[in-house]
Design a protein around this motif. Structure first.
Motif, short mmCIF file in Angstrom:
data_model
loop_
_atom_site.label_atom_id
_atom_site.label_comp_id
_atom_site.label_asym_id
_atom_site.label_seq_id
_atom_site.Cartn_x
_atom_site.Cartn_y
_atom_site.Cartn_z
N LEU A 269 0.83 -1.21 0.00
CA LEU A 269 0.00 0.00 0.00
C LEU A 269 0.87 1.26 0.00
O LEU A 269 0.52 2.25 -0.65
N CYS B 151 -0.08 4.14 6.39
CA CYS B 151 -0.86 3.29 5.49
C CYS B 151 -1.35 2.04 6.22
O CYS B 151 -0.54 1.29 6.79
N GLN B 152 -2.64 1.83 6.20
CA GLN B 152 -3.26 0.66 6.82
C GLN B 152 -3.48 -0.40 5.75
O GLN B 152 -4.60 -0.66 5.31
N LYS C 119 -3.76 -3.97 3.77
CA LYS C 119 -4.39 -5.25 4.11
C LYS C 119 -3.35 -6.34 4.34
O LYS C 119 -3.45 -7.13 5.26
N HIS D 249 -1.18 -5.10 7.71
CA HIS D 249 -1.86 -4.65 8.92
C HIS D 249 -3.03 -5.54 9.34
O HIS D 249 -3.68 -5.24 10.34
N ASP D 250 -3.30 -6.61 8.62
CA ASP D 250 -4.36 -7.52 9.05
C ASP D 250 -3.87 -8.46 10.16
O ASP D 250 -4.66 -9.21 10.71
N GLY E 83 -2.81 -3.22 13.85
CA GLY E 83 -3.61 -2.01 13.83
C GLY E 83 -3.49 -1.24 15.14
O GLY E 83 -3.45 0.00 15.14
N THR F 216 -6.34 3.94 4.07
CA THR F 216 -6.58 2.52 3.82
C THR F 216 -6.54 2.23 2.32
O THR F 216 -6.51 3.15 1.48
N ASN F 217 -6.55 0.96 2.00
CA ASN F 217 -6.57 0.54 0.59
C ASN F 217 -7.77 1.11 -0.13
O ASN F 217 -7.66 1.59 -1.27
N ASP F 218 -8.93 1.10 0.52
CA ASP F 218 -10.16 1.60 -0.10
C ASP F 218 -10.07 3.08 -0.42
O ASP F 218 -10.58 3.55 -1.43
N GLN F 219 -9.39 3.84 0.44
CA GLN F 219 -9.28 5.28 0.23
C GLN F 219 -8.34 5.63 -0.92
O GLN F 219 -8.45 6.71 -1.49
#
Length: 217
Positions: A17, A79-80, A82, A85-86, A91, A112-115
């Motif tokens: 990420l 950066c979070q 996946k 950081h899973d 986290g 995050t990845n989505d952002q």
């Protein structure tokens, strides 16, 4: 091609990420990025005594430190991802590190990845950086917007597929696409040597200069 590849590298990252965010910011607009170079990957910060008590270490490495164009302001991004950081507790450690940095008056944003994979949400991050660091992002042409969409679709695809061997049809398609993109005059035109042979074989890119001697001499 190697020189162009090196110019696409912003630094060393610790997760996919972080690499994806760096590519979106660092790479030129023609390649799908935003051409912004005032940031550092894995920026090391020595912690204050109060910050040390929160994470039990004397330093922290921030995923990305973004600077204003004049270098007078900074903003930290964590950066979070996946993949990294899973893991259990990852986290929590990131949140504690962000809190520790905030006790030292560092501004930190968690992404995050989505952002990043969603263009609208990524634009919101750009607006934040613009407001806090006075960054004026360039107006992209329709071709550059298309390049950004293409870049985002490629870097947020399943990276495991990168190791898959492409089929003969796919290789032919890529070859045709790269050939069409090649700018006229980008590569030196090979010239035949006077005698038909050069150091690299039949052709050479270097023209021979007269030696000052002739066979008659």
């Amino acid at each position: 091609m190697f020189e162009q590849a090196v110019n696409c590298v912003s630094g060393v990252t610790a997760s996919p990420l972080e690499a994806q965010l760096s590519m979106l910011l660092w790479m030129s607009c023609d390649l799908g990025g935003w051409g912004y170079r005032n940031f550092e990957n894995n920026y090391r910060i020595v912690l204050s005594n109060n910050a040390k008590t929160l994470i039990d270490t004397d330093h922290a490495e921030v995923d990305m430190r973004v600077l204003s164009p004049d270098g007078t302001k900074e903003w930290m991004i964590e950066c979070q991802g996946k993949v990294i950081h899973d893991r259990v507790g990852a986290g929590t450690r990131d949140s504690l590190r962000a809190t520790a940095l905030q006790t030292m008056a560092h501004s930190v944003t968690m992404v995050t990845n989505d952002q990043l994979s969603d263009s609208d949400k990524f634009n919101a991050l750009l607006d934040l950086l613009s407001a806090q660091l006075n960054i004026h992002w360039p107006e992209k042409t329709s071709k550059q917007v298309f390049a950004e969409d293409k870049l985002r679709s490629e870097i947020f695809d399943d990276w495991i597929k990168l190791a898959d061997e492409p089929s003969a049809t796919e290789r032919a398609r890529r070859y045709a696409e790269n050939k069409a993109k090649r700018a006229p005059g980008h590569f030196l035109k090979r010239k035949k040597c006077p005698n038909g042979m050069g150091k690299r074989g039949k052709y050479t890119n270097v023209e021979r200069k007269p030696s000052g001697h002739s066979r008659e001499n």
